[in-house]
Enzyme design. Structure first.
Site, PDB file in Angstrom:
ATOM      1  N   ALA A 197       0.709  -1.312   0.201  1.00 31.62           N
ATOM      2  CA  ALA A 197      -0.021  -0.020   0.040  1.00 31.62           C
ATOM      3  C   ALA A 197       0.800   1.122  -0.088  1.00 31.62           C
ATOM      4  CB  ALA A 197      -0.826   0.087   1.238  1.00 31.62           C
ATOM      5  N   ASP A 198       0.281   2.176  -0.857  1.00 27.14           N
ATOM      6  CA  ASP A 198       1.304   3.357  -0.946  1.00 27.14           C
ATOM      7  C   ASP A 198       0.924   4.260   0.536  1.00 27.14           C
ATOM      8  OD1 ASP A 198       2.668   4.069  -3.024  1.00 27.14           O
ATOM      9  OD2 ASP A 198       1.178   4.823  -4.410  1.00 27.14           O
ATOM     10  N   LYS A 199       1.876   4.983   0.819  1.00 33.84           N
ATOM     11  CA  LYS A 199       1.953   5.739   2.219  1.00 33.84           C
ATOM     12  C   LYS A 199       0.885   7.112   1.962  1.00 33.84           C
ATOM     13  CE  LYS A 199       4.935   8.720   3.861  1.00 33.84           C
ATOM     14  NZ  LYS A 199       4.065   9.762   4.258  1.00 33.84           N
ATOM     15  N   THR A 205      -1.013  -0.924  -4.751  1.00 31.93           N
ATOM     16  CA  THR A 205      -1.651   0.164  -5.149  1.00 31.93           C
ATOM     17  C   THR A 205      -0.728   1.177  -5.897  1.00 31.93           C
ATOM     18  OG1 THR A 205      -1.044   1.513  -2.961  1.00 31.93           O
ATOM     19  CG2 THR A 205      -2.913   0.103  -2.996  1.00 31.93           C
TER      20      THR A 205
END
Length: 852
Positions: free
Chosen positions: A313-315, A556
């Site tokens: 997951a992208d931060k 993502t």
């Protein structure tokens, strides 16, 4: 030279005259007139003739079998059989046609939500419109990550890098400068520039626009497994029917009657409804996900999502709020902090709606201060240079340059790097330890003579419910790994706040996509809680390594350079606000931000898997039940326990009602789903064989105990196979006792409705010998008794074929997090109540623990 080629190469002043436009764009009223004249900027899709599409359902192996049975019925003049088989043929075609049409409508509605947008200048102002509203003469702005919405000629500005691989097959981006043509469907890889539209819709150079969402014709793991089940049933049915025909020929039975019966039995055994149930279940799932702001671009993605066990997951925007706030700047050589913000604001552009640019401009105490300065040239951010740059003209006519971007990049290009490096790096580490990301700012009075000015700290707070959502995800067997381009200190601090763990891997040491990792490096990647300083090539590499380790990976992304990783992942997810290129590469597009939307999608996909699993067990069990009972009755007693018409009516009622399983209530599993064929075949075989025993039990009671004649026994057997068959769905839909999950009302109505109809047919003798209500109620009682026994047998079979491992000691924090997340969902996902949710969840879990 035709007109299209003429517009592509005509000198720009002549082109503007011909199109009646200018760099200021068109008036809205003029654009509306041209839209009527030229039509929408889209290619009208060829629509198949509905009548011909309907007729196609009468062509294929399964329809052929039904049609042969129909012809044989006419030859032997069994007219009741003829009309019932004709009804089966017509109803299968009608149901298939209607449901595929509904699924097509659902996909069309989803496509509309993913329509490409374009930034257009109308009435002198920049507005965002759907690309279909573009007309020749419009001025558009294209930037990094955009899919070019129409054929256009570039106006003045810096060259841009354009990817035309989808159109021309060129593997490398090509440079386009002022005056050059851009073709509809190409992707901007670097840069930003304005352009004048000269061709739209069917008048574009390539004669079409790129469709963002296409229906994929690939077959997923899930579909392959279900189709294997279908093939298994067909082969089994053909083999047993061949035995019946061979024995009938040996006995000298009428060949035409035997063939007709054999074909009808084959039709009943073959899972005719399988493709329809699959497409309906997927379409229903896609619509449910769309309501939760997750648009599926390929239906098969829903199946893959159920098996995802690692989510990268992208931060920014997914785990954090993507609402940047500016902290107190750090400056060198006594430069005022306000000056650092002011210079950074000059290197920003508000109309691009970039979150960093907007945060910097918002940090100005007086935005009016910018009005005395003219930005004569602006170079936007791109992933290669990692900075923006502006050439600025002051009110006194003097010119200077400003830049902002990645601190290390800005530092290395500055002439005063030697004297400020130590203090700057110390400040970067201090900001990072507090979770701040930093921007370096520099100024130059002459080109390429940069002086480092200072640092701007930016804080992107974690989402309110992200910590609870991650714990909920982990309880579902999903390993969430954070992926960020930020430095290690920031990544560790954010991961700590989110409860992810601090085992963060520095992605800069991973190498390129062609590198083969050692077993030790692959272990590090697999065990990491997250990755810092990640470049797009690293994302692709991370996905590749995890897939080689046997994981089903979700990834993502939002940028044009994320597209390769999104395509590579088993489930590529374009987050809210992603570029057109990222959305085109992804298989799921999120319209709402945050991790909870993805978790919702995984929950829904696992529910769909459960429905398909239930259908598979039910379908195999029913086929085995009918086939083995019919075959053994014919071989052992030389007796057809049901007629051909009865078999057709069984198939008709069963296939019609079973579609409702797509709407059934189910519980998702707290672990990724995958096909367990040993369990599916084991449970269905046990239920099927028990069904054969119960059928022979009723046959024995009817003939030996109650001495009923065989024509009445046939009606009894028809009603028993119908009622018991449909009751089986209530057994297969749950792993626990049949009452453990309440069925959806639509399933109740469908099953009870068809079985009431089957009972009326048996009692009033429609195309069969009638039986009394007394015998009909006896059959229902008999079927329900065996239903209860079968449910107990099912529980025993699960212990053998899929035993549940003893649960580990429960983690109290995870239980509290899961309950807190449920409260968050119940409140409609309103932020600002995280503390209250956690406290309430804590009280509830503690109270429950004390009660135990």
């Amino acid at each position: 030279m035709n007109e299209k080629d003429d517009l592509k190469s005509l000198p720009m002043p002549q082109l503007q005259t011909k199109l009646g436009s200018s760099p200021n764009g068109l008036a809205q009223a003029e654009a509306e007139k041209r839209l009527v004249q030229y039509g929408p900027n889209e290619i009208e899709e060829k629509k198949s003739n509905p009548f011909l599409k309907f007729l196609s359902y009468f062509w294929g192996p399964i329809p052929w079998m039904i049609e042969i049975a129909l012809i044989l019925s006419a030859i032997v003049q069994h007219w009741p059989d003829f009309f019932i088989i004709l009804l089966l043929l017509g109803s299968n075609a009608l149901v298939g046609f209607w449901e595929e049409r509904q699924a097509g409508n659902a996909i069309a509605a989803l496509k509309a939500k993913l329509a490409i947008k374009a930034k257009v200048k109308r009435d002198g102002k920049w507005v965002n419109l759907e690309a279909r509203a573009l007309v020749p003469g419009d001025i558009i702005r294209v930037r990094l990550g955009d899919i070019v919405p129409a054929d256009a000629r570039l106006l003045s500005g810096d060259p841009v890098e354009v990817d035309q691989s989808a159109l021309t097959g060129e593997s490398l981006p090509t440079e386009r400068k002022s005056g050059d043509a851009l073709f509809s469907g190409s992707i901007i890889r670097q840069g930003e520039i304005d352009a004048m539209v000269y061709g739209t819709g069917k008048n574009t150079y390539f004669g079409k626009t790129v469709q963002l969402v296409e229906e994929a014709h690939t077959v997923s793991h899930f579909q392959r497994a279900v189709l294997k089940i279908g093939n298994y049933l067909i082969i089994l049915a053909v083999a047993l029917v061949a035995v019946i025909v061979s024995v009938a020929i040996f006995r000298g039975d009428p060949i035409l009657t035997t063939l007709q019966f054999a074909l009808v039995l084959l039709v009943a055994a073959i899972p005719v409804a399988l493709p329809t149930v699959l497409s309906v279940t997927m379409a229903v799932g896609a619509r449910l996900l769309a309501k939760k702001q997750a648009i599926v671009t390929r239906l098969s993605t829903i199946e893959e999502l159920a098996g995802v066990d690692i989510l990268c997951a992208d931060k920014t925007g997914t785990l954090t709020q993507n609402k940047l706030t500016l902290g107190d700047p750090f400056s060198v050589n006594g430069i005022p902090a306000t000056q650092v913000i002011f210079l950074a604001a000059l290197a920003s552009r508000a109309e691009n709606n970039d979150t960093i640019d907007l945060a910097v401009i918002k940090g100005l105490k007086d935005e009016q201060a910018l009005k005395g300065y003219e930005v004569v040239h602006f170079q936007p951010f791109d992933p290669v240079r990692k900075r923006t740059e502006a050439t600025v003209k002051a009110a006194d006519g003097s010119q200077f340059y400003v830049t902002k971007g990645a601190p290390q990049v800005i530092l290395e290009m500055s002439a005063n790097v030697g004297e400020v490096r130590g203090a700057v790096e110390q400040a970067i580490n201090a900001f990072g330890a507090r979770g701040f990301r930093t921007l370096g700012v520099a100024r130059a009075d002459a080109e390429n003579h940069w002086q480092f000015i200072g640092l701007l700290p930016l804080f992107d707070p974690p989402r309110e419910q992200a910590k609870e959502t991650i714990r909920c995800a982990r309880q579902m067997g999903l390993d969430v790994k954070m992926v960020t381009g930020d430095q290690m200190a920031i990544a560790r601090e954010t991961a700590k706040q989110l409860g992810l763990g601090t085992n963060i891997l520095d992605a800069s040491g991973l190498g390129d996509t062609k590198r083969i990792e050692t077993a030790q490096s692959a272990d590090f990647i697999e065990r990491a809680d997250g990755f810092a300083q990640v470049f797009p090539a690293h994302k692709f590499h991370i996905v590749d390594v995890l897939q080689q380790r046997g994981h089903i990976v979700g990834m993502t992304g939002d940028g044009v350079n994320d597209a390769p990783a999104l395509k590579k992942a088993d489930c590529g997810i374009a987050v809210s606000g992603a570029t057109d290129a990222a959305r085109a590469a992804a298989s799921i597009v999120l319209l709402a931000s945050g991790l909870s939307v993805i978790i919702d999608g995984i929950k829904e996909s696992r529910k769909i898997f459960q429905r398909m699993n239930s259908y598979a067990i039910y379908r195999i069990a029913e086929t085995l039940r009918v086939l083995f009972f019919m075959t053994l009755a014919i071989l052992l007693f030389n007796f057809y326990p049901v007629t051909a018409v009865m078999i057709v009516m069984l198939a008709l009622l069963n296939d019609g009602a079973i579609l409702s399983i797509a709407y059934d209530n189910v519980r998702y599993k707290d672990q990724p789903e995958s096909w367990n064929m040993r369990m599916v075949l084991g449970i269905s075989t046990v239920l099927g064989l028990i069904g054969v025993v119960s059928s022979f039990g009723l046959f024995y009671l009817g003939e030996r105990i109650f001495h009923i004649d065989r024509s009445h026994i046939q009606t009894l057997m028809y009603l028993k196979l119908s009622v018991a068959g449909h009751l089986t769905i209530f057994i297969t839909r749950t792993r626990g006792p049949f009452w453990s999950i309440r069925p959806a009302p639509v399933l109740w109505v469908a099953v009870l409705g068809t079985q009431i109809l089957a009972t009326l047919i048996a009692v009033y003798g429609f195309l069969m010998t009638p039986i009394s209500w007394h015998w009909a109620l006896f059959v229902w009682g008999y079927a329900v008794a065996w239903f209860l026994l079968n449910d107990w047998v099912k529980l025993f079979a699960y212990r053998i074929f899929d035993p549940i491992k003893p649960p580990k000691p429960s983690d109290l924090a995870e239980q509290i997090a899961k309950r807190a997340y449920e409260l968050y969902e119940q409140r409609g996902r309103q932020d600002g109540f995280a503390d209250q949710d956690w406290e309430q969840a804590e009280r509830e879990i503690w109270k429950k623990g004390q009660q135990k």
